[in-house]
Design a protein around this motif. Structure first.
Motif, PDB file in Angstrom:
ATOM      1  N   UNK A  24       0.836  -1.195   0.000  1.00  0.00           N
ATOM      2  CA  UNK A  24       0.000   0.000   0.000  1.00  0.00           C
ATOM      3  C   UNK A  24       0.877   1.253   0.000  1.00  0.00           C
ATOM      4  N   UNK A  25       0.383   2.352  -0.574  1.00  0.00           N
ATOM      5  CA  UNK A  25       1.176   3.593  -0.546  1.00  0.00           C
ATOM      6  C   UNK A  25       1.261   4.152   0.869  1.00  0.00           C
ATOM      7  N   UNK A  26       2.415   4.668   1.221  1.00  0.00           N
ATOM      8  CA  UNK A  26       2.525   5.394   2.486  1.00  0.00           C
ATOM      9  C   UNK A  26       1.712   6.671   2.377  1.00  0.00           C
ATOM     10  N   UNK A  27       1.184   7.125   3.510  1.00  0.00           N
ATOM     11  CA  UNK A  27       0.453   8.390   3.488  1.00  0.00           C
ATOM     12  C   UNK A  27       1.401   9.488   3.002  1.00  0.00           C
ATOM     13  N   UNK A  28       1.016  10.263   2.013  1.00  0.00           N
ATOM     14  CA  UNK A  28       1.931  11.252   1.426  1.00  0.00           C
ATOM     15  C   UNK A  28       2.182  12.430   2.364  1.00  0.00           C
ATOM     16  N   UNK A  29       3.310  13.133   2.197  1.00  0.00           N
ATOM     17  CA  UNK A  29       3.639  14.263   3.072  1.00  0.00           C
ATOM     18  C   UNK A  29       2.641  15.406   2.982  1.00  0.00           C
ATOM     19  N   UNK A  30       1.873  15.461   1.894  1.00  0.00           N
ATOM     20  CA  UNK A  30       0.853  16.505   1.769  1.00  0.00           C
ATOM     21  C   UNK A  30      -0.134  16.465   2.934  1.00  0.00           C
ATOM     22  N   UNK A  31      -0.343  15.283   3.508  1.00  0.00           N
ATOM     23  CA  UNK A  31      -1.260  15.157   4.658  1.00  0.00           C
ATOM     24  C   UNK A  31      -0.795  16.056   5.792  1.00  0.00           C
ATOM     25  N   UNK A  32       0.472  15.914   6.142  1.00  0.00           N
ATOM     26  CA  UNK A  32       1.033  16.725   7.226  1.00  0.00           C
ATOM     27  C   UNK A  32       0.982  18.205   6.863  1.00  0.00           C
ATOM     28  N   UNK A  33       1.355  18.543   5.636  1.00  0.00           N
ATOM     29  CA  UNK A  33       1.383  19.944   5.213  1.00  0.00           C
ATOM     30  C   UNK A  33      -0.005  20.583   5.297  1.00  0.00           C
ATOM     31  N   UNK A  34      -0.994  19.896   4.778  1.00  0.00           N
ATOM     32  CA  UNK A  34      -2.352  20.454   4.762  1.00  0.00           C
ATOM     33  C   UNK A  34      -2.892  20.638   6.174  1.00  0.00           C
ATOM     34  N   UNK A  35      -2.763  19.616   6.994  1.00  0.00           N
ATOM     35  CA  UNK A  35      -3.397  19.666   8.310  1.00  0.00           C
ATOM     36  C   UNK A  35      -2.682  20.614   9.267  1.00  0.00           C
ATOM     37  N   UNK A  36      -1.360  20.687   9.189  1.00  0.00           N
ATOM     38  CA  UNK A  36      -0.658  21.639  10.062  1.00  0.00           C
ATOM     39  C   UNK A  36      -0.893  23.075   9.600  1.00  0.00           C
TER      40      UNK A  36
END
Length: 272
Positions: A24-36
């Motif tokens: 499975x794909x790892x959760x992309x870094x965009x997740x951290x960027x968007x939420x922070x």
């Protein structure tokens, strides 16, 4: 009835934790960027509910002071714990066995709460009530999923969808009614957040992430789907020939090379 559904949903993920984690794909870094960005600060506590093998939990290392992954499947959680041990058992990260409607956390103690590829397995009303309870004012809930199959080649994507449809149909036929899992509609995630009345702001965010895959991993993405694994566990031997044909088609298309594959993500957020 809800308790039976919860048990069946947890049981669906038994027996393929390693396959899931390796493909499975790892959760992309965009997740951290968007939420922070929405939080406007470094989160003190991030909670990842239905975290599986931790693919969506480990991304918060170096970005939060405390991370808790909740996963009720023993098989999935054990893979996460094994990886946690390999990297030196960082004290800021822990994995626990909890269900989404009963997290056992103090009220207003969480900055960011995520569900990666998992919110559709949770009864939305009781889950959202619990999430809103543990989030601090201004805290963020984010349910995010990637579309299946990832974008690559339309003929392969069509065969991927056919394989998964066959597997889902067989799983439904072979499983006794009392053992059937239940998925809530992903397309209603945002509406459920809004209708709950628990969040003062809600929206959907769409983004994309490229990841390099070879033919074997692309095939294993399909094999990591819960419906296919369930059908195989229930004895659907007729799937083997379809899987073999899919493997041959994918190998031919990749032609021995790795390819950049586009994963499209949909994130639904609610801010308390």
């Amino acid at each position: 009835m809800i308790e039976e559904i919860r048990n069946n949903n947890v049981a669906r993920f038994a027996g393929f934790g390693t396959l899931y984690d390796q493909n499975r794909p790892s959760a992309p870094p965009e997740i951290v960027d968007i939420l922070t960005t929405y939080l406007r600060s470094v989160p003190h506590t991030v909670v990842d509910v239905g975290c599986g093998t931790g693919l969506s939990s480990f991304i918060w290392l170096n970005h939060a002071n405390r991370i808790i992954g909740f996963e009720p499947s023993d098989d999935m959680r054990q893979v996460a714990l094994s990886k946690w041990e390999v990297i030196g058992k960082p004290s800021i990260l822990q994995f626990e066995n909890r269900l989404s409607h009963d997290l056992g956390l103090p009220a207003h103690s969480v900055d960011i709460l995520t569900c990666s590829q998992s919110f559709h397995w949770m009864e939305p009303h009781s889950t959202l009530c619990e999430f809103a309870r543990v989030l601090r004012p201004g805290g963020i809930f984010a349910a995010y999923d990637c579309d299946w199959p990832p974008a690559f080649d339309w003929t392969i994507e069509e065969r991927y969808q056919q394989l998964i449809s066959s597997a889902d149909a067989l799983a439904s036929q072979l499983a006794p009614r009392e053992q059937q899992p239940h998925k809530w509609n992903k397309d209603r995630h945002l509406q459920n957040i809004q209708d709950s009345g628990l969040f003062r702001f809600a929206k959907e965010i769409v983004f994309h992430h490229w990841e390099s895959l070879n033919a074997e991993r692309y095939v294993n993405l399909a094999l990591s789907q819960g419906g296919l694994q369930t059908a195989l566990k229930l004895g659907a031997v007729e799937l083997h020939s379809e899987i073999a044909q899919f493997r041959d088609d994918v190998s031919l298309t990749f032609a021995g090379e790795s390819r950049n594959i586009l994963f499209s993500y949909r994130m639904r957020i609610g801010i308390v």
